[in-house]
Design an enzyme around this catalytic site. Sequence first.
Site, mmCIF file in Angstrom:
data_model
loop_
_atom_site.group_PDB
_atom_site.id
_atom_site.type_symbol
_atom_site.label_atom_id
_atom_site.label_comp_id
_atom_site.label_asym_id
_atom_site.label_seq_id
_atom_site.Cartn_x
_atom_site.Cartn_y
_atom_site.Cartn_z
ATOM 1 N N HIS A 95 -4.609 6.177 -1.387
ATOM 2 C CA HIS A 95 -4.523 7.546 -0.729
ATOM 3 C C HIS A 95 -5.490 8.545 -1.314
ATOM 4 O O HIS A 95 -5.677 8.476 -2.267
ATOM 5 C CB HIS A 95 -2.955 7.793 -1.062
ATOM 6 C CG HIS A 95 -2.570 8.986 0.008
ATOM 7 N ND1 HIS A 95 -2.802 10.138 -0.085
ATOM 8 C CD2 HIS A 95 -1.609 8.639 0.994
ATOM 9 C CE1 HIS A 95 -2.048 10.841 0.891
ATOM 10 N NE2 HIS A 95 -1.509 10.096 1.843
ATOM 11 N N ASP A 133 2.976 3.147 3.819
ATOM 12 C CA ASP A 133 2.631 2.177 5.002
ATOM 13 C C ASP A 133 3.034 0.837 4.518
ATOM 14 O O ASP A 133 3.213 -0.260 5.267
ATOM 15 C CB ASP A 133 1.255 2.428 5.479
ATOM 16 C CG ASP A 133 1.301 3.632 6.364
ATOM 17 O OD1 ASP A 133 2.456 3.444 7.136
ATOM 18 O OD2 ASP A 133 0.312 4.179 6.487
HETATM 19 N N1 ACO Z 1 -8.679 -1.395 -0.966
HETATM 20 C C1 ACO Z 1 -9.524 -1.604 -1.695
HETATM 21 N N2 ACO Z 1 -10.345 -0.866 -2.110
HETATM 22 C C2 ACO Z 1 -9.934 0.619 -1.827
HETATM 23 C C3 ACO Z 1 -8.894 0.807 -1.111
HETATM 24 C C4 ACO Z 1 -7.986 -0.150 -0.617
HETATM 25 N N3 ACO Z 1 -7.171 -0.098 0.306
HETATM 26 N N4 ACO Z 1 -8.330 2.143 -1.062
HETATM 27 C C5 ACO Z 1 -9.600 2.571 -1.812
HETATM 28 N N5 ACO Z 1 -10.372 1.566 -2.329
HETATM 29 C C6 ACO Z 1 -11.578 1.825 -3.221
HETATM 30 C C7 ACO Z 1 -12.592 2.543 -2.550
HETATM 31 O O1 ACO Z 1 -13.396 1.310 -2.083
HETATM 32 C C8 ACO Z 1 -13.528 3.276 -3.530
HETATM 33 O O2 ACO Z 1 -14.270 2.362 -4.283
HETATM 34 P P1 ACO Z 1 -15.461 2.728 -5.011
HETATM 35 O O3 ACO Z 1 -15.029 3.995 -6.147
HETATM 36 O O4 ACO Z 1 -15.804 1.612 -6.114
HETATM 37 O O5 ACO Z 1 -16.533 3.351 -4.205
HETATM 38 C C9 ACO Z 1 -12.385 3.914 -4.153
HETATM 39 O O6 ACO Z 1 -11.353 3.141 -4.177
HETATM 40 C C10 ACO Z 1 -11.896 5.258 -3.591
HETATM 41 O O7 ACO Z 1 -11.428 5.174 -2.436
HETATM 42 P P2 ACO Z 1 -11.954 6.279 -1.158
HETATM 43 O O8 ACO Z 1 -12.367 5.375 -0.067
HETATM 44 O O9 ACO Z 1 -13.168 7.204 -1.809
HETATM 45 O O10 ACO Z 1 -10.795 6.944 -1.018
HETATM 46 P P3 ACO Z 1 -10.462 7.875 0.321
HETATM 47 O O11 ACO Z 1 -9.628 9.016 -0.261
HETATM 48 O O12 ACO Z 1 -11.613 8.416 1.070
HETATM 49 O O13 ACO Z 1 -9.569 7.036 1.122
HETATM 50 C C11 ACO Z 1 -7.760 5.947 2.259
HETATM 51 C C12 ACO Z 1 -8.174 6.869 1.442
HETATM 52 C C13 ACO Z 1 -8.552 5.926 3.692
HETATM 53 C C14 ACO Z 1 -6.271 5.965 2.395
HETATM 54 C C15 ACO Z 1 -8.043 4.469 1.633
HETATM 55 O O14 ACO Z 1 -7.428 4.381 0.287
HETATM 56 C C16 ACO Z 1 -7.797 3.366 2.595
HETATM 57 O O15 ACO Z 1 -8.477 3.155 3.431
HETATM 58 N N6 ACO Z 1 -6.684 2.596 2.325
HETATM 59 C C17 ACO Z 1 -6.231 1.379 3.227
HETATM 60 C C18 ACO Z 1 -5.768 2.262 4.668
HETATM 61 C C19 ACO Z 1 -4.228 2.809 4.260
HETATM 62 O O16 ACO Z 1 -3.378 2.399 3.895
HETATM 63 N N7 ACO Z 1 -4.082 4.115 4.824
HETATM 64 C C20 ACO Z 1 -2.956 4.796 4.918
HETATM 65 C C21 ACO Z 1 -2.954 6.068 4.202
HETATM 66 S S1 ACO Z 1 -1.308 6.781 4.127
HETATM 67 C C22 ACO Z 1 -1.153 7.410 5.593
HETATM 68 O O17 ACO Z 1 -1.974 7.499 6.345
HETATM 69 C C23 ACO Z 1 0.450 7.658 6.027
#
Ligand code: ACO
Length: 434
Positions: A313, A371
Site C-alpha cells: 500500500h 483487498d
Molecule cells: N508484490 C510484490 N512487490 C511489491 C508489491 C506487491 N504487491 N507491492 C510493492 N512491491 C514492491 C515494489 O516492487 C517496490 O520494490 P523495489 O523497492 O524493489 O522497487 C517496493 O515494493 C515499493 O513498492 P512501490 O510500487 O514503490 O509502492 P507504491 O506505493 O507505488 O504501490 C501499490 C502501492 C500500487 C498498492 C502496490 O503495493 C501494488 O501494486 N500492490 C498490489 C495491488 C494491490 O493490492 N492494490 C490494492 C491497494 S489497496 C486499495 O486500493 C484498496
Amino acid sequence: MKLADNKATLSFSNGSPSIEMPVYSGSIGPDVIDIRKLYGQTGMFTYDPGFLSTASCQSDITFIDGDKGELLYRGYPIEQLANHGDYLDTCYLLLHGDLPDAKQSTDFHKLVNNHTMVNEQMQFFLRGFRRDAHPMAVMTGLVGALSAFYHDSTDITNPEHREISAIRLIAKLPTLVAMSYKYGIGQPFMYPQNSLSYSGNFLRMMFGVPCEDYVVNPVLERALDRIFILHADHEQNASTSTVRLCGSSGTNPFAAVAAGVACLWGPAHGGANEACLKMLDDIQKMGGISKVGEFMEQVKDKNSGVKLMGFGHRVYKNYDPRAKLMQETCNEVLAELGLENDPMFKLAKQVEKIALEDDYFVSRKLYPNVDFYSGIVQRAIGIPVNLFTGVFALARTVGWIAQLNEMIGDPEYKIGRPRQLFTGSPRRNVPGAK
Ligand code: ACO
C-alpha cells in the site's frame, strides 16, 4: 490548518537568493510546506509524480497513520465503527462530521431508503450493454448517466443540489450494481425493498427472484455492512483524487463520481480484490498450498511482472487495519456457511504467512491490504468475482461525495491543474512552413 513555529528555507547552489516558505500543521499527521508561491518567486515547479510527498488539499474527513496502521473516520477508529456502527450512520458521519443521534439516524436511514429506486428509463439504457460486459464498464456508464436523469441536482455550486445528489448516489448505487448483475445473468431486476436494511436490501436485489420470498441471512447482512464501512473512505487515494480533480472543473457530482468509478476499476486500486482472487485461483490451479513457495519466487523476481495482489500500500507500511477486520469477517462468514475448510481461504492464509516471514516483503514493509480477504468474503456470500470492484464502488461512493463536497465548500478551492517538466522537442517547423 495553522502556521507552524518554523519555516522552510529553500536555497540554490547557483547563487540565486534563497526563499522562505510557510509550514502548516494539521491536527495530527505530518506538517506541510506551502509551496504555492514557489513558481511566482523562483520560476520553478516542484516535481512529484505519483504525489509521493504532495498534499493536494486540506481535509477534515479521514486520517491514516500508515506506520501505525491506523485509520480514523472523522476521528473515530475504524475498528470501533466496524464493531459498533452501521454503514448508513457511517455515511452520515462522513458527510456531516459527527455520528447521528437516534433521531438523526432514523431520519437519515429513511431519507436514503426513499431514494433507492432508479428512474425506470435506466433499465432501457442498461439493456444497451452486452450481457457479458464487465460490471465496472457498465457502472461507469450508469453512474455517469444518472446526470441525464436527475437534472434537478447537477449544480455543484448549489448546496441543496449537492445534498440531494449525495443521497441519490448513496441510495441508488446498490440498485445499479444489483441491476448490472441481474442483467448479466438474464434474471429480472428486483426492485428495492425499503423495509430492509441497506445491506439486506442489496442482498435481496442481488440474490432474490420475484417468484420467491427472500430471507436475509443476518450474518451475511452484517458482513456486507462491515465491508461497506471498511471501504467507505480512505482520504486522498487515486479514485478520490480523481473525483476531486474532475469535480474541480465544476462538473456535476454524478459525472465526478463516474470518474471515480473508472479510476477504482484499475488493478492497482479497487480492482485488486478481483485480481487477488484470480491470483489465488491461479495458485490453486498450479497445485495449491504446495506451490505457494514457487509462486512467491515469481513475485520476488522483478522480471516476472508478477505482483502479490492484495499486498502493499502506498500509505500503510504496517498491517492495513481493514485487512484485520476483513479477516475476522471472513472467519464469521465461512463458519456461517459451513465453509471453514474453504481451500481458497486456507491458501490465502498460507500466502500471508509466507509473505509476512519473507525478507522481500518484510524489508519493503509490504502487508496485506483490505483487498486480500475481501474477495474471499464476497465470493462466499455469492458475489461473482467480476462484481467485487462494483461492491467497492458502491461503498466508496459516500467517501467520494463527502470529499467532493468538502472541496467545493473550501474557500481555497481552485480548479486542479498540475504542471509538468517538459522533455519533448523544443519549437521546430513543419517541413515547408516558416
Ligand atoms: N508484490 C510484490 N512487490 C511489491 C508489491 C506487491 N504487491 N507491492 C510493492 N512491491 C514492491 C515494489 O516492487 C517496490 O520494490 P523495489 O523497492 O524493489 O522497487 C517496493 O515494493 C515499493 O513498492 P512501490 O510500487 O514503490 O509502492 P507504491 O506505493 O507505488 O504501490 C501499490 C502501492 C500500487 C498498492 C502496490 O503495493 C501494488 O501494486 N500492490 C498490489 C495491488 C494491490 O493490492 N492494490 C490494492 C491497494 S489497496 C486499495 O486500493 C484498496
